[in-house]
Design an enzyme around this catalytic site. Structure first.
Site, PDB file in Angstrom:
ATOM      1  N   THR A 292       3.781   2.529   6.081  1.00  0.00           N
ATOM      2  CA  THR A 292       2.224   2.385   6.010  1.00  0.00           C
ATOM      3  C   THR A 292       1.222   3.292   6.983  1.00  0.00           C
ATOM      4  O   THR A 292       1.795   3.467   7.903  1.00  0.00           O
ATOM      5  CB  THR A 292       1.996   0.787   6.489  1.00  0.00           C
ATOM      6  OG1 THR A 292       0.459   0.700   6.782  1.00  0.00           O
ATOM      7  CG2 THR A 292       2.738   0.412   7.761  1.00  0.00           C
TER       8      THR A 292
ATOM      9  N   ARG B 255       1.211  -4.932  -4.843  1.00  0.00           N
ATOM     10  CA  ARG B 255       1.483  -6.334  -4.336  1.00  0.00           C
ATOM     11  C   ARG B 255       1.659  -7.223  -5.340  1.00  0.00           C
ATOM     12  O   ARG B 255       1.133  -7.444  -6.599  1.00  0.00           O
ATOM     13  CB  ARG B 255       0.307  -6.355  -3.518  1.00  0.00           C
ATOM     14  CG  ARG B 255       0.022  -5.459  -2.464  1.00  0.00           C
ATOM     15  CD  ARG B 255      -1.167  -5.687  -1.489  1.00  0.00           C
ATOM     16  NE  ARG B 255      -1.182  -4.668  -0.512  1.00  0.00           N
ATOM     17  CZ  ARG B 255      -2.240  -3.733  -0.419  1.00  0.00           C
ATOM     18  NH1 ARG B 255      -3.374  -3.857  -1.296  1.00  0.00           N
ATOM     19  NH2 ARG B 255      -2.267  -3.007   0.685  1.00  0.00           N
TER      20      ARG B 255
ATOM     21  N   ASP C  19       1.307  -0.427  12.053  1.00  0.00           N
ATOM     22  CA  ASP C  19       1.311  -1.725  12.583  1.00  0.00           C
ATOM     23  C   ASP C  19       2.639  -2.747  12.345  1.00  0.00           C
ATOM     24  O   ASP C  19       2.488  -3.598  12.311  1.00  0.00           O
ATOM     25  CB  ASP C  19      -0.083  -2.369  12.166  1.00  0.00           C
ATOM     26  CG  ASP C  19       0.264  -2.789  10.589  1.00  0.00           C
ATOM     27  OD1 ASP C  19       1.065  -1.922   9.897  1.00  0.00           O
ATOM     28  OD2 ASP C  19      -0.606  -3.520   9.855  1.00  0.00           O
TER      29      ASP C  19
ATOM     30  N   GLY D 163       0.726  -1.251   0.022  1.00  0.00           N
ATOM     31  CA  GLY D 163       0.053  -0.073   0.078  1.00  0.00           C
ATOM     32  C   GLY D 163       0.925   1.559   0.067  1.00  0.00           C
ATOM     33  O   GLY D 163       2.031   1.343   0.686  1.00  0.00           O
TER      34      GLY D 163
ATOM     35  N   ARG E  39      -6.135  -1.956   8.659  1.00  0.00           N
ATOM     36  CA  ARG E  39      -6.327  -3.192   8.597  1.00  0.00           C
ATOM     37  C   ARG E  39      -6.638  -3.795  10.099  1.00  0.00           C
ATOM     38  O   ARG E  39      -7.498  -3.473  10.544  1.00  0.00           O
ATOM     39  CB  ARG E  39      -4.809  -3.592   8.037  1.00  0.00           C
ATOM     40  CG  ARG E  39      -4.831  -4.762   7.280  1.00  0.00           C
ATOM     41  CD  ARG E  39      -3.353  -5.320   6.724  1.00  0.00           C
ATOM     42  NE  ARG E  39      -3.022  -4.536   5.582  1.00  0.00           N
ATOM     43  CZ  ARG E  39      -3.509  -4.706   4.522  1.00  0.00           C
ATOM     44  NH1 ARG E  39      -3.974  -5.761   4.331  1.00  0.00           N
ATOM     45  NH2 ARG E  39      -2.988  -3.833   3.441  1.00  0.00           N
TER      46      ARG E  39
ATOM     47  N   ASP F 274       4.816  -4.845   6.333  1.00  0.00           N
ATOM     48  CA  ASP F 274       4.943  -6.158   6.792  1.00  0.00           C
ATOM     49  C   ASP F 274       5.198  -7.189   5.842  1.00  0.00           C
ATOM     50  O   ASP F 274       6.187  -8.063   5.405  1.00  0.00           O
ATOM     51  CB  ASP F 274       3.666  -6.663   7.775  1.00  0.00           C
ATOM     52  CG  ASP F 274       4.236  -6.819   9.061  1.00  0.00           C
ATOM     53  OD1 ASP F 274       5.347  -6.558   9.291  1.00  0.00           O
ATOM     54  OD2 ASP F 274       3.353  -7.266   9.978  1.00  0.00           O
TER      55      ASP F 274
ATOM     56  N   ASP G  83      -0.950   2.395   8.446  1.00  0.00           N
ATOM     57  CA  ASP G  83      -1.509   1.612   9.766  1.00  0.00           C
ATOM     58  C   ASP G  83      -0.958   1.487  11.201  1.00  0.00           C
ATOM     59  O   ASP G  83      -1.395   1.289  11.875  1.00  0.00           O
ATOM     60  CB  ASP G  83      -1.720   0.172   9.215  1.00  0.00           C
ATOM     61  CG  ASP G  83      -2.593  -0.116   7.838  1.00  0.00           C
ATOM     62  OD1 ASP G  83      -3.280   0.700   7.516  1.00  0.00           O
ATOM     63  OD2 ASP G  83      -2.392  -1.010   7.119  1.00  0.00           O
TER      64      ASP G  83
HETATM   65  O1  F6P Z   1      -2.065  -1.133   4.737  1.00  0.00           O
HETATM   66  C1  F6P Z   1      -2.715   0.236   4.163  1.00  0.00           C
HETATM   67  C2  F6P Z   1      -4.114  -0.028   3.890  1.00  0.00           C
HETATM   68  O2  F6P Z   1      -4.731   1.112   3.403  1.00  0.00           O
HETATM   69  C3  F6P Z   1      -5.128  -0.763   4.994  1.00  0.00           C
HETATM   70  O3  F6P Z   1      -5.322   0.480   5.885  1.00  0.00           O
HETATM   71  C4  F6P Z   1      -6.199  -1.029   4.473  1.00  0.00           C
HETATM   72  O4  F6P Z   1      -6.862  -2.073   5.040  1.00  0.00           O
HETATM   73  C5  F6P Z   1      -5.618  -1.723   2.902  1.00  0.00           C
HETATM   74  O5  F6P Z   1      -4.388  -1.143   2.944  1.00  0.00           O
HETATM   75  C6  F6P Z   1      -6.307  -1.405   1.831  1.00  0.00           C
HETATM   76  O6  F6P Z   1      -5.804  -2.010   0.645  1.00  0.00           O
HETATM   77  P1  F6P Z   1      -6.244  -1.881  -0.773  1.00  0.00           P
HETATM   78  O7  F6P Z   1      -5.623  -0.693  -1.174  1.00  0.00           O
HETATM   79  O8  F6P Z   1      -5.713  -3.139  -1.547  1.00  0.00           O
HETATM   80  O9  F6P Z   1      -7.697  -1.860  -0.735  1.00  0.00           O
END
Ligand code: F6P
Length: 319
Positions: free
Chosen positions: A125, A71, A129, A10, A171, A102, A127
């Site tokens: 990130t 990803r 986390d 992300g 997340r 992570d 998050d």
């Molecule tokens: O890890 C960052 C994040 O924005 C999280 O807060 C969220 O759950 C996830 O990525 C969303 O992922 P995507 O952009 O694949 O929908």
């Protein structure tokens, strides 16, 4: 030794200031410098370009990442990691700075255990986390985006005698939710890390409503997966017309805050210096109590981030 920088997973505000500092600083240290476009996917597809000043001019204030991110499922397969390694070798790259979370670090751990690529990760990130660091790049900007949204939602909630339940990202981690609830003066905060005290809050807020409270602001972390349930509970418990607002990906965008720009510069200089001084690095730069240090990637990825006690303590006051 040529150096490269890559974003993975992300995106987060702060990536661009880090990329800018990486190129400027690596040039200053007389290193050949490469940008890996499109994250791990780009590593496999050889989207690796030599950087010049023009590539990174005027990007410090921009959110997201100009070299993009991804990803990658393919990177789980050895044959693709081998291709990625060959691509890096073909450019003479021996050291990489990786901005990610992570999942990205896990991928790099595997990669650097198989091939002789030095790697330093910068925890990036919204998050917040990642184990071992108090701060991840992008968090301050995301918190300010949420703060701005909550200030606005409060305006309409208070004008219309309503309850608002605002779902924030993170997340499985409640960091964004707790920090936002505390700093925005929310009445309710629901996070995955803590049991929600329904009975206590119902009693207290109903007493406040009797004494003149007109609206309720509630924050819920996406990781609880209880947004619908909590909406119904608030509406039934307090008799207030209740709206849900899911902030979604706006939390990942926006111009990096001053704090994230400064942190991006510092994280990056630490990462580059480490790569220049060590021949076998496989580390993550971490930031704790105002200081940077380095942690084995293995330690970072094999432990789970825990919300700091002071946040868990403060959230108790909402109960
Ligand atoms: O890890 C960052 C994040 O924005 C999280 O807060 C969220 O759950 C996830 O990525 C969303 O992922 P995507 O952009 O694949 O929908």
């Amino acid at each position: 030794m040529a150096l490269a920088i890559m974003c993975s997973g992300g995106d987060a505000p702060g990536m661009n200031p880090a990329i800018k500092k990486f190129v400027d600083y690596a040039f200053k240290m007389d290193r050949e410098t490469y940008l890996v476009y499109d994250g791990l996917e780009g590593l496999i597809d050889n989207q690796i370009k030599k950087a010049n000043y023009k590539d990174v001019a005027g990007i410090v204030h921009i959110g997201g990442t100009i070299i993009r991110s991804s990803r990658s499922k393919r990177f789980f397969e050895y044959k693709y990691r081998k291709i990625a390694y060959k691509n890096l070798k073909s450019h003479g790259i021996k050291g990489m700075v990786v901005l990610g979370g992570d999942g990205s670090f896990r991928a790099m751990e595997k990669f650097s255990s198989e091939f002789d690529i030095n790697f330093v990760g910068i925890p990036t990130t919204i998050d917040n986390d990642i184990y071992g660091t108090e701060y991840c790049l992008g968090v301050d900007t995301a918190l300010n985006v949420i703060r701005d949204a909550l200030d606005k939602i409060r305006d309409t909630a208070s004008s219309f005698n309503r309850a608002f339940l605002v779902e924030v990202m993170g997340r499985d981690c409640g960091y964004l939710a707790v920090s936002s609830a505390i700093t925005s003066g929310a009445e309710i905060c629901v996070i995955p890390e803590k049991k929600f005290p329904k009975k206590i809050l119902k009693k207290r807020l109903n007493k406040e409503i009797k004494n003149g409270r007109k609206y309720i602001l509630a924050i819920i972390s996406e990781g609880t997966k209880r947004t619908k349930e909590m909406h119904d509970w608030i509406e039934n418990s307090f008799g207030l017309d209740t709206r849900v607002s899911i902030l979604g990906h706006i939390q990942r965008g926006g111009n990096p805050s001053v704090h994230d720009r400064m942190m991006a510069f510092d994280f990056t200089i630490e990462a580059v210096n480490y790569l220049l001084k060590h021949d076998d690095s496989n580390k993550v730069v971490v930031f704790n109590r105002g200081e940077f240090s380095f942690m084995e990637i293995e330690e970072v990825v094999s432990n789970k981030y825990q919300l700091p006690q002071h946040l868990l303590d403060v959230i108790k006051y909402l109960d």
